[in-house]
Design a protein around this motif. Structure first.
Motif, PDB file in Angstrom:
ATOM      1  N   PRO A  86       0.815  -1.222   0.000  1.00  0.00           N
ATOM      2  CA  PRO A  86       0.000   0.000   0.000  1.00  0.00           C
ATOM      3  C   PRO A  86       0.850   1.274   0.000  1.00  0.00           C
ATOM      4  CG  PRO A  86      -0.991  -1.615   1.440  1.00  0.00           C
ATOM      5  CD  PRO A  86       0.326  -2.209   0.995  1.00  0.00           C
ATOM      6  N   LEU A  87       1.913   1.288   0.802  1.00  0.00           N
ATOM      7  CA  LEU A  87       2.946   2.321   0.708  1.00  0.00           C
ATOM      8  C   LEU A  87       4.210   1.617   0.192  1.00  0.00           C
ATOM      9  CD1 LEU A  87       2.454   4.347   4.015  1.00  0.00           C
ATOM     10  CD2 LEU A  87       2.287   5.277   1.688  1.00  0.00           C
ATOM     11  N   PRO A  88       4.548   1.753  -1.082  1.00  0.00           N
ATOM     12  CA  PRO A  88       5.733   1.072  -1.602  1.00  0.00           C
ATOM     13  C   PRO A  88       7.016   1.485  -0.891  1.00  0.00           C
ATOM     14  CG  PRO A  88       4.324   1.814  -3.392  1.00  0.00           C
ATOM     15  CD  PRO A  88       3.791   2.438  -2.128  1.00  0.00           C
ATOM     16  N   ARG A  89       7.038   2.686  -0.361  1.00  0.00           N
ATOM     17  CA  ARG A  89       8.120   3.171   0.499  1.00  0.00           C
ATOM     18  C   ARG A  89       7.481   4.156   1.464  1.00  0.00           C
ATOM     19  NH1 ARG A  89      11.574   7.226  -3.496  1.00  0.00           N
ATOM     20  NH2 ARG A  89       9.786   8.058  -4.652  1.00  0.00           N
ATOM     21  N   ALA A  90       8.061   4.291   2.629  1.00  0.00           N
ATOM     22  CA  ALA A  90       7.443   5.123   3.664  1.00  0.00           C
ATOM     23  C   ALA A  90       8.504   5.969   4.349  1.00  0.00           C
ATOM     24  CB  ALA A  90       6.725   4.250   4.693  1.00  0.00           C
ATOM     25  N   TYR A  91       8.070   7.077   4.911  1.00  0.00           N
ATOM     26  CA  TYR A  91       9.000   7.944   5.632  1.00  0.00           C
ATOM     27  C   TYR A  91       9.520   7.281   6.902  1.00  0.00           C
ATOM     28  CZ  TYR A  91       7.802  11.806   2.543  1.00  0.00           C
ATOM     29  OH  TYR A  91       7.650  12.606   1.443  1.00  0.00           O
ATOM     30  N   GLN A  92       8.715   6.380   7.463  1.00  0.00           N
ATOM     31  CA  GLN A  92       9.146   5.721   8.688  1.00  0.00           C
ATOM     32  C   GLN A  92       8.463   4.369   8.858  1.00  0.00           C
ATOM     33  OE1 GLN A  92      10.979   6.633  12.580  1.00  0.00           O
ATOM     34  NE2 GLN A  92       9.307   8.077  12.414  1.00  0.00           N
ATOM     35  N   TRP A  93       9.230   3.364   9.304  1.00  0.00           N
ATOM     36  CA  TRP A  93       8.701   2.058   9.664  1.00  0.00           C
ATOM     37  C   TRP A  93       9.358   1.692  10.988  1.00  0.00           C
ATOM     38  CZ3 TRP A  93       6.005  -1.914  10.672  1.00  0.00           C
ATOM     39  CH2 TRP A  93       6.479  -3.224  10.721  1.00  0.00           C
ATOM     40  N   ALA A  94       8.588   1.767  12.054  1.00  0.00           N
ATOM     41  CA  ALA A  94       9.085   1.452  13.394  1.00  0.00           C
ATOM     42  C   ALA A  94       8.255   0.303  13.945  1.00  0.00           C
ATOM     43  CB  ALA A  94       8.977   2.669  14.306  1.00  0.00           C
ATOM     44  N   ASP A  95       8.922  -0.769  14.322  1.00  0.00           N
ATOM     45  CA  ASP A  95       8.211  -1.975  14.745  1.00  0.00           C
ATOM     46  C   ASP A  95       8.398  -2.207  16.236  1.00  0.00           C
ATOM     47  OD1 ASP A  95       6.608  -4.167  14.361  1.00  0.00           O
ATOM     48  OD2 ASP A  95       8.226  -5.474  13.664  1.00  0.00           O
ATOM     49  N   GLY A  96       7.282  -2.349  16.933  1.00  0.00           N
ATOM     50  CA  GLY A  96       7.320  -2.594  18.367  1.00  0.00           C
ATOM     51  C   GLY A  96       7.347  -4.082  18.669  1.00  0.00           C
ATOM     52  N   SER A  97       7.210  -4.397  19.940  1.00  0.00           N
ATOM     53  CA  SER A  97       7.041  -5.783  20.378  1.00  0.00           C
ATOM     54  C   SER A  97       5.993  -5.761  21.483  1.00  0.00           C
ATOM     55  CB  SER A  97       8.363  -6.369  20.873  1.00  0.00           C
ATOM     56  OG  SER A  97       8.278  -7.768  20.960  1.00  0.00           O
ATOM     57  N   ALA A  98       4.743  -5.562  21.038  1.00  0.00           N
ATOM     58  CA  ALA A  98       3.650  -5.326  21.975  1.00  0.00           C
ATOM     59  C   ALA A  98       3.161  -6.590  22.663  1.00  0.00           C
ATOM     60  CB  ALA A  98       2.475  -4.661  21.248  1.00  0.00           C
ATOM     61  N   TYR A  99       3.464  -7.753  22.086  1.00  0.00           N
ATOM     62  CA  TYR A  99       3.021  -9.023  22.666  1.00  0.00           C
ATOM     63  C   TYR A  99       4.174  -9.564  23.511  1.00  0.00           C
ATOM     64  CZ  TYR A  99      -0.700  -8.412  19.309  1.00  0.00           C
ATOM     65  OH  TYR A  99      -1.769  -7.890  18.596  1.00  0.00           O
ATOM     66  N   VAL A 100       4.165  -9.198  24.762  1.00  0.00           N
ATOM     67  CA  VAL A 100       5.308  -9.503  25.626  1.00  0.00           C
ATOM     68  C   VAL A 100       5.447 -11.002  25.844  1.00  0.00           C
ATOM     69  CG1 VAL A 100       6.373  -9.010  27.866  1.00  0.00           C
ATOM     70  CG2 VAL A 100       5.123  -7.224  26.668  1.00  0.00           C
ATOM     71  N   ASN A 101       4.360 -11.753  25.633  1.00  0.00           N
ATOM     72  CA  ASN A 101       4.466 -13.215  25.686  1.00  0.00           C
ATOM     73  C   ASN A 101       5.542 -13.712  24.724  1.00  0.00           C
ATOM     74  OD1 ASN A 101       3.492 -15.993  26.327  1.00  0.00           O
ATOM     75  ND2 ASN A 101       2.834 -15.966  24.189  1.00  0.00           N
ATOM     76  N   HIS A 102       5.598 -13.115  23.530  1.00  0.00           N
ATOM     77  CA  HIS A 102       6.599 -13.498  22.538  1.00  0.00           C
ATOM     78  C   HIS A 102       8.010 -13.206  23.053  1.00  0.00           C
ATOM     79  CE1 HIS A 102       8.529 -13.939  18.620  1.00  0.00           C
ATOM     80  NE2 HIS A 102       9.083 -12.754  18.802  1.00  0.00           N
ATOM     81  N   VAL A 103       8.202 -12.022  23.623  1.00  0.00           N
ATOM     82  CA  VAL A 103       9.519 -11.637  24.142  1.00  0.00           C
ATOM     83  C   VAL A 103       9.935 -12.562  25.282  1.00  0.00           C
ATOM     84  CG1 VAL A 103      10.869  -9.746  25.123  1.00  0.00           C
ATOM     85  CG2 VAL A 103       9.008  -9.247  23.523  1.00  0.00           C
ATOM     86  N   GLU A 104       8.985 -12.861  26.149  1.00  0.00           N
ATOM     87  CA  GLU A 104       9.271 -13.716  27.299  1.00  0.00           C
ATOM     88  C   GLU A 104       9.711 -15.112  26.845  1.00  0.00           C
ATOM     89  OE1 GLU A 104       7.207 -14.241  31.641  1.00  0.00           O
ATOM     90  OE2 GLU A 104       5.903 -14.437  29.896  1.00  0.00           O
ATOM     91  N   LEU A 105       9.064 -15.634  25.802  1.00  0.00           N
ATOM     92  CA  LEU A 105       9.437 -16.944  25.288  1.00  0.00           C
ATOM     93  C   LEU A 105      10.848 -16.939  24.708  1.00  0.00           C
ATOM     94  CD1 LEU A 105       6.158 -18.112  23.521  1.00  0.00           C
ATOM     95  CD2 LEU A 105       7.238 -19.162  25.518  1.00  0.00           C
ATOM     96  N   VAL A 106      11.172 -15.878  23.976  1.00  0.00           N
ATOM     97  CA  VAL A 106      12.508 -15.776  23.381  1.00  0.00           C
ATOM     98  C   VAL A 106      13.571 -15.867  24.464  1.00  0.00           C
ATOM     99  CG1 VAL A 106      14.093 -14.252  22.144  1.00  0.00           C
ATOM    100  CG2 VAL A 106      11.728 -14.431  21.406  1.00  0.00           C
TER     101      VAL A 106
END
Length: 339
Positions: free
Chosen positions: A76-96
């Motif tokens: 939808p945006l072939p390129r963007a001014y910013q792409w910042a990715d969080g880690s909102a599902y802390v269950n995933h982080v905890e498993l890692v």
């Protein structure tokens, strides 16, 4: 409304409005040539785009409409001014961390993790995931993301929710075997995070109805590997930080420009008994990335046994409404070697 970008020989493509059933589309060029142009003047142009969508859905634009083909789409945006990715599902982080025997800092439950990804060249929704080597540990990460309007520095989470203009599905491609050495440098991801892919359509929040609560999307996110179900966790469950909180975190010390994309991180649910989650084959909700399945295998069996993606394997990520209809269209990709 549903918006998409068709390839037309330019970097930023042609903005189209897509019918609710994803069968037809109509050019939005008379209103805005590209999605970024629409976002730059959203307050002025959104009404006209919505009217175009209403007319298309009502069947009033038969002469102007064309069949909608996701294979003709850019991101939808072939390129963007910013792409910042969080880690909102802390269950995933905890498993890692648990899989490698590391304690998780208490601050991870109160202060979001976030990294700044490359946004100059997103993958097409049906384009290949091109990789240099299978030894890099090729993985997918099924996520939700939002696109913002201009966001002022220091915005509150509540005010940030009002700046959300569009909702997306993401495959945040990861090269797992490159991550440890990059993180050991103490300077974040770079080579381990190649170009991401987004589903064909970007949706305004109202298009999601009751499934959107202003900061979370309450529907299962479906992943398939080689046609077999791999994950179906609910994106609205176990999301420790909602999108308002993630946007506020990103804008704590700088403003965000219209067209900034903020990702949720890998969607991850705990099991009903509070455990780390089970594979779909065992009656669980599965996982939104291979790494999480490998983490659970390590915790349960002492070592991982599911391999990362190899060349030729196929991936699909999709979200469906309560009636089974695809909302965003699907991300459908094949892993391919660099040639």
């Amino acid at each position: 409304m549903k918006l998409a970008t068709l390839r037309n020989g330019t970097r930023d493509g042609q903005l189209v409005v897509v019918s609710r059933d994803l069968t037809r589309c109509v050019s939005a060029a008379a209103i805005a040539p590209t999605l970024q142009a629409a976002l730059d003047r959203w307050q002025e142009l959104a009404g006209g785009l919505a009217e175009l969508g209403d007319a298309l859905n009502a069947g009033a634009l038969a002469a102007q409409a064309r069949p909608f083909d996701p294979r003709a789409c850019h991101s939808p945006l072939p390129r963007a001014y910013q792409w910042a990715d969080g880690s909102a599902y802390v269950n995933h982080v905890e498993l890692v961390r648990k899989a490698r025997g590391a304690e998780m800092p208490a601050s991870f439950w109160t202060d979001p993790l976030m990294y700044q990804g490359g946004s100059d060249s997103f993958l097409d929704p049906t384009g290949d995931i091109v990789a240099v080597s299978e030894e890099h540990g090729i993985d997918f990460e099924a996520e939700i993301a939002v696109v913002t309007d201009d966001v002022p520095m220091g915005v509150t989470a509540g005010a940030a929710r009002a700046r959300i203009r569009l909702v997306l599905l993401v495959n945040d491609v990861s090269l797992r075997n490159l991550i440890p050495n990059e993180l050991a440098k103490g300077f974040g991801f770079f080579q381990a995070k190649p170009s991401s892919a987004f589903a064909p359509c970007a949706l305004t929040p109202d298009e999601l109805g009751a499934a959107w609560d202003g900061g979370r999307l309450h529907l299962p996110l479906l992943s398939f590997v080689d046609g077999a179900p791999f994950g179906r966790p609910d994106a609205g469950v176990d999301m420790t930080f909602d999108f308002g909180q993630l946007i506020a975190h990103a804008a704590a010390t700088r403003p965000l420009a219209a067209g900034s994309i903020i990702g949720s991180g890998t969607v991850s649910n705990r099991d009903a008994d509070g455990g780390p989650g089970r594979p779909i084959a065992e009656g669980g909700l599965g996982y939104s990335c291979i790494a999480e399945m490998r983490m659970v295998e390590t915790i349960r069996e002492g070592k991982p046994r599911t391999p990362f993606l190899s060349f030729g394997r196929r991936l699909k990520i999709e979200m469906r409404d309560a009636h089974g209809a695809s909302l965003f269209g699907a991300i459908e990709q094949t892993v391919a070697p660099l040639r």
